[in-house]
Design an enzyme around this catalytic site. Structure first.
Site, short mmCIF file in Angstrom:
data_model
loop_
_atom_site.label_atom_id
_atom_site.label_comp_id
_atom_site.label_asym_id
_atom_site.label_seq_id
_atom_site.Cartn_x
_atom_site.Cartn_y
_atom_site.Cartn_z
N SER A 22 -20.36 -9.08 -27.21
CA SER A 22 -20.72 -8.27 -28.38
C SER A 22 -19.54 -7.48 -28.95
CB SER A 22 -21.89 -7.32 -28.05
OG SER A 22 -23.04 -8.08 -27.69
N GLU A 43 -16.24 -11.17 -19.16
CA GLU A 43 -17.43 -11.11 -20.00
C GLU A 43 -18.65 -10.71 -19.19
OE1 GLU A 43 -16.85 -13.69 -23.77
OE2 GLU A 43 -17.79 -14.90 -22.24
N LYS A 55 -19.52 -21.51 -29.85
CA LYS A 55 -20.69 -22.04 -29.12
C LYS A 55 -21.27 -23.25 -29.87
CE LYS A 55 -21.22 -17.54 -27.08
NZ LYS A 55 -22.05 -16.53 -26.48
N GLU A 115 -22.54 -19.09 -19.88
CA GLU A 115 -23.63 -19.97 -20.33
C GLU A 115 -23.53 -21.34 -19.66
OE1 GLU A 115 -22.92 -19.39 -24.51
OE2 GLU A 115 -23.66 -17.34 -24.31
N HIS A 129 -17.49 -20.49 -18.83
CA HIS A 129 -18.28 -19.51 -19.57
C HIS A 129 -19.62 -19.30 -18.85
CE1 HIS A 129 -20.68 -17.65 -22.69
NE2 HIS A 129 -19.55 -17.28 -23.24
N GLY A 166 -24.04 -11.59 -26.52
CA GLY A 166 -25.06 -11.89 -27.52
C GLY A 166 -26.21 -10.91 -27.55
N ASN A 217 -15.32 -18.02 -29.99
CA ASN A 217 -16.10 -19.02 -29.26
C ASN A 217 -17.32 -19.32 -30.12
OD1 ASN A 217 -17.68 -20.51 -27.54
ND2 ASN A 217 -18.08 -18.85 -26.09
#
Ligand code: PGA
Length: 251
Positions: A213, A167, A12, A97, A95, A173, A10
């Site tokens: 991560s 996730e 991003k 985010e 996701h 991250g 991904n």
């Protein structure tokens, strides 16, 4: 029954088309001969450039989002047909985010999954808890709810082919990975909900990734867990060498 692992990058909001061409060109020979499905999810603006290079290779192309409508007055949005026309096969849906910054809800996630499946795209459906939710002890309940709403209206036949990505938000991250045991535990809960919804056979077939991560150092341990069928990789997918090490986690 053994499920084929799936490792998806991904990217991003990273890489211009030119940079994307460079990265996929590096990756193609490096990941060759791996026994996992390999996917790269580039920004929309790099899909066309990446698609032209990936044609006929072992790496599949994915997008990071899509709209649930076929077309119309949705400024700034992209439809399933537009993605399909570029050769896109997978699409990340929901996701964290997007949930956190762009108003994505369980309900819009559900609409997008239904549209993706109707059109023949494979959704990579994301779920996972925040640190606060984990500390409150509601992780299991939360992912159960996310999955149940996400799959509303999805048939058993369709569900088999969907990819789920667990996730934990606190691990994305941050360099903080869930332990292999923590990650497997939640992936097993997710498989259990799929079993309740669709029966044991679909639960056995559906693939569940871990994301947050994941890197060259921890991929082998995470991916050898019984309920973890691959990874959704953010930061480590931006460097060919790191991503390849995850794809070839068996060494
Ligand atoms: P990360 O991101 O690997 O950088 O933690 C994973 C993701 O958000 O999909």
């Amino acid at each position: 029954m053994s499920r084929k692992k799936i490792v998806a990058g991904n990217w991003k909001m990273n890489k211009t088309p030119e940079e994307a061409e460079k990265l996929v060109s590096e990756l193609i020979p490096m990941v060759q001969g791996s026994d996992v499905d390999v996917v790269v999810c580039t920004p929309y603006t790099s899909l066309w450039a990446a698609a032209n290079i990936l044609k006929g290779t072992d790496i599949a192309l994915g997008a990071q989002n899509m709209h649930f409508a076929d077309s119309g007055a949705y400024t700034g949005e992209v439809s399933a047909d537009m993605l399909l026309a570029l050769g896109v096969k997978y699409v990340i849906i929901g996701h964290s985010e997007r949930r956190q910054y762009f108003g994505e809800t369980d309900d819009t996630v559900n609409k997008k999954i239904l549209k993706a499946l109707e059109k023949g795209l494979i959704p990579i459906v994301c779920c996972g808890e925040s640190l606060e939710q984990r500390e409150l002890g509601v992780t299991g309940e939360l992912v159960r709810q996310q999955i149940k709403i996400a799959f509303r209206g999805v048939t058993a036949e369709q569900a088999k082919g969907v990819v789920i990505a667990y996730e934990p938000i606190w691990a994305i991250g941050t360099g903080k990975t869930a332990t292999a045991q923590q990650a497997n535990e939640v992936c097993a809960i997710i498989r259990g909900v799929i079993g309740e919804l669709y029966g044991a056979s679909v639960a056995e077939q559906i693939r569940i990734q871990y994301g947050g991560s994941m890197n060259a150092g921890n991929a082998a341990e995470l991916m050898s867990q019984p309920d973890i069928d691959g990874g959704l990789i953010g930061g480590a997918s931006l460097k060919a060498e790191d991503f390849t090490k995850i794809v070839k986690y068996r060494g």
